[in-house]
Motif scaffolding. Structure first.
Motif, short mmCIF file in Angstrom:
data_model
loop_
_atom_site.label_atom_id
_atom_site.label_comp_id
_atom_site.label_asym_id
_atom_site.label_seq_id
_atom_site.Cartn_x
_atom_site.Cartn_y
_atom_site.Cartn_z
N TYR A 54 66.23 -1.67 -12.21
CA TYR A 54 65.24 -0.72 -12.70
C TYR A 54 63.82 -1.19 -12.36
CZ TYR A 54 62.48 2.04 -16.02
OH TYR A 54 61.54 2.86 -16.59
N MET A 55 63.59 -2.50 -12.48
CA MET A 55 62.26 -3.06 -12.22
C MET A 55 62.03 -3.35 -10.75
SD MET A 55 62.15 -5.66 -15.49
CE MET A 55 60.55 -6.34 -15.07
N GLY A 56 63.04 -3.18 -9.92
CA GLY A 56 62.90 -3.44 -8.50
C GLY A 56 62.96 -4.90 -8.14
N LEU A 57 63.42 -5.75 -9.05
CA LEU A 57 63.47 -7.18 -8.80
C LEU A 57 64.63 -7.59 -7.91
CD1 LEU A 57 62.59 -8.47 -12.39
CD2 LEU A 57 61.07 -8.28 -10.41
N ASP A 58 65.53 -6.65 -7.63
CA ASP A 58 66.63 -6.95 -6.73
C ASP A 58 66.23 -6.80 -5.26
OD1 ASP A 58 66.27 -4.22 -7.14
OD2 ASP A 58 68.35 -3.76 -6.61
N GLN A 59 65.01 -6.31 -5.03
CA GLN A 59 64.51 -6.14 -3.67
C GLN A 59 63.93 -7.46 -3.14
OE1 GLN A 59 64.81 -3.25 -1.94
NE2 GLN A 59 65.89 -2.38 -3.72
N PRO A 60 63.87 -7.62 -1.80
CA PRO A 60 63.22 -8.81 -1.24
C PRO A 60 61.76 -8.89 -1.69
CG PRO A 60 64.47 -7.65 0.45
CD PRO A 60 64.46 -6.76 -0.76
N LEU A 61 61.23 -10.11 -1.78
CA LEU A 61 59.87 -10.33 -2.28
C LEU A 61 58.81 -9.57 -1.47
CD1 LEU A 61 58.66 -11.84 -4.64
CD2 LEU A 61 58.19 -13.76 -3.12
N PRO A 62 58.86 -9.56 -0.12
CA PRO A 62 57.86 -8.78 0.62
C PRO A 62 57.90 -7.29 0.28
CG PRO A 62 58.97 -10.33 2.08
CD PRO A 62 59.72 -10.35 0.80
N VAL A 63 59.09 -6.76 0.06
CA VAL A 63 59.21 -5.35 -0.32
C VAL A 63 58.59 -5.11 -1.70
CG1 VAL A 63 60.82 -3.48 -0.82
CG2 VAL A 63 61.27 -5.04 1.09
N GLN A 64 58.82 -6.03 -2.62
CA GLN A 64 58.24 -5.90 -3.96
C GLN A 64 56.71 -5.94 -3.89
OE1 GLN A 64 59.90 -8.36 -7.13
NE2 GLN A 64 61.70 -8.80 -5.84
N PHE A 65 56.17 -6.84 -3.07
CA PHE A 65 54.73 -6.95 -2.97
C PHE A 65 54.13 -5.70 -2.29
CE2 PHE A 65 50.86 -8.50 -0.69
CZ PHE A 65 50.10 -8.74 -1.82
N GLY A 66 54.82 -5.20 -1.26
CA GLY A 66 54.35 -3.98 -0.61
C GLY A 66 54.35 -2.81 -1.57
N THR A 67 55.37 -2.70 -2.40
CA THR A 67 55.43 -1.63 -3.40
C THR A 67 54.30 -1.78 -4.42
OG1 THR A 67 57.84 -1.54 -3.15
CG2 THR A 67 56.89 -0.52 -5.12
N PHE A 68 54.03 -3.03 -4.80
CA PHE A 68 52.96 -3.30 -5.76
C PHE A 68 51.60 -2.88 -5.19
CE2 PHE A 68 49.68 -6.22 -7.39
CZ PHE A 68 49.74 -5.90 -8.74
N LEU A 69 51.32 -3.25 -3.93
CA LEU A 69 50.05 -2.88 -3.30
C LEU A 69 49.93 -1.37 -3.13
CD1 LEU A 69 49.31 -5.49 -0.47
CD2 LEU A 69 48.21 -5.24 -2.69
N THR A 70 51.00 -0.73 -2.72
CA THR A 70 50.98 0.72 -2.57
C THR A 70 50.67 1.40 -3.89
OG1 THR A 70 52.64 0.57 -0.81
CG2 THR A 70 52.32 2.73 -1.83
N GLY A 71 51.22 0.87 -4.97
CA GLY A 71 50.97 1.44 -6.28
C GLY A 71 49.52 1.35 -6.71
N ILE A 72 48.84 0.27 -6.30
CA ILE A 72 47.43 0.11 -6.66
C ILE A 72 46.58 1.23 -6.07
CG2 ILE A 72 45.39 -1.36 -6.40
CD1 ILE A 72 47.20 -3.77 -6.56
N PHE A 73 46.88 1.61 -4.83
CA PHE A 73 46.06 2.60 -4.14
C PHE A 73 46.58 4.03 -4.25
CE2 PHE A 73 45.38 -1.44 -1.91
CZ PHE A 73 43.99 -1.54 -2.02
N ALA A 74 47.87 4.19 -4.51
CA ALA A 74 48.44 5.55 -4.52
C ALA A 74 49.31 5.84 -5.71
CB ALA A 74 49.25 5.76 -3.23
N GLY A 75 49.50 4.88 -6.61
CA GLY A 75 50.41 5.10 -7.72
C GLY A 75 51.86 4.98 -7.28
#
Length: 328
Positions: A54-75
């Motif tokens: 649910y939290m996306g922690l099963d994804q690779p770390l680069p994918v998690q970080f990319g999702t985090f950055l995308t969320g900052i600028f686009a939600g």
């Protein structure tokens, strides 16, 4: 100027991304499991795995970080299915402890920290600059030595000690002030200022001492410059020489430390907010550290970095306003 601003803004974005990457990496290589913190102590293996997905922690770390950055600028949308939560721009994550978006929690507490920082900054700047200029103009006199002894004494007293003395004197003994709380400015400017007066004084007492020493040193150096002698030789009033020619040039190093100090306080004065029970960003950050609420810690870290980057940019621009030599 436009090219300069463009370069600085691009550099600021790069710095913030680097801070986000380092902070994100630190919290994801620590032994503490965010999913375990969100799930609780009595969490089954199946439930824990579901929380991780649910939290996306099963994804690779680069994918998690990319999702985090995308969320900052686009939600982004946190989770999937019927339990999905919409996290709008700017999405800094979702608090485990409060079950709310981190940005919403920060916005609710920012007015407290901003009120505390701006009021204290106005006090320490007024007291520090005034004392420093007086000490510099009366160098080696009794006034100078008295002010410097007072500044050294004040600088050696930590905030928690000064805050305790103020509470003991004005609240417990004299009973002339209420115990500080936070009243929004819109609900009553006098109540707002009255409740923040002691926290302002506790912070200003320490910072004013440091600014007194800094401004004294800067003014002594500036007042010995050749252009100051030229201004006096032209017959300009001493007040004009000191304020227009001396103080403006002497403010350059003060601006640098002021920008950093104010930016740091805007992100929360942890000790002061804890002592006076103010529900600001600093107190929020402290609770997040003790409970392991990693999204909140990451969000506050990015907020503090943003304040410092913006303060650096504004200080560089103000140099040209304060000191004409920078423009030339």
């Amino acid at each position: 100027m436009i090219r300069y601003l463009a370069r600085r803004l691009l550099g600021a974005v790069g710095v913030l991304i680097a801070v986000a990457a380092v902070t994100f990496l630190i919290f994801h290589v620590m032994p503490a499991d965010p999913a375990q913190a969100a799930c609780g102590k009595n969490c089954s293996t199946e439930r824990l795995e579901a929380v991780r997905q649910y939290m996306g922690l099963d994804q690779p770390l680069p994918v998690q970080f990319g999702t985090f950055l995308t969320g900052i600028f686009a939600g982004r949308t946190l989770g999937t299915g019927q339990y999905a939560v919409d996290c709008g721009f700017p999405c800094l994550g979702y608090s485990y402890a409060y079950s709310e978006p981190v940005w919403d929690l920060l916005v609710a507490r920012l007015p407290v920290s901003v009120s505390l920082a701006l009021g204290a900054a106005a006090l320490w700047l007024l007291l520090g600059l005034t004392s420093g200029v007086i000490a510099a103009l009366r160098k080696d006199s009794l006034t100078d030595r008295t002010l410097m002894v007072g500044a050294v004494t004040a600088a050696s007293m930590p905030v928690y000690f000064t805050a305790g003395l103020l509470i003991l004197l004005f609240i417990k003994t004299l009973e002339v002030l209420p115990y500080p709380g936070y009243v929004p400015f819109a609900e009553g400017p006098l109540d707002w200022a009255g409740n923040l007066l002691l926290p302002w004084c506790a912070l200003a007492f320490l910072y004013a001492a440091m600014y007194t020493r800094q401004s004294r040193t800067a003014m002594i150096e500036t007042m010995s410059e050749p252009y100051i002698r030229t201004a006096r030789a032209k017959g300009l009033p001493e007040r004009t020489v000191v304020l227009k020619h001396g103080l403006r040039a002497g403010l350059t190093p003060i601006l640098t430390i002021f920008g950093m100090d104010l930016a740091g306080l805007l992100a929360g004065a942890v000790i002061t907010e804890q002592i006076f029970g103010l529900p600001g960003v600093g107190q929020f950050f402290h609770k997040a550290l003790t409970t392991g609420d990693q999204p909140v810690v990451l969000g506050v870290t990015l907020l503090a970095a943003s304040f410092i980057v913006v303060a650096n940019l504004l200080v560089d621009l103000l140099y040209a306003v304060v000191d004409p030599r920078v423009r030339y």
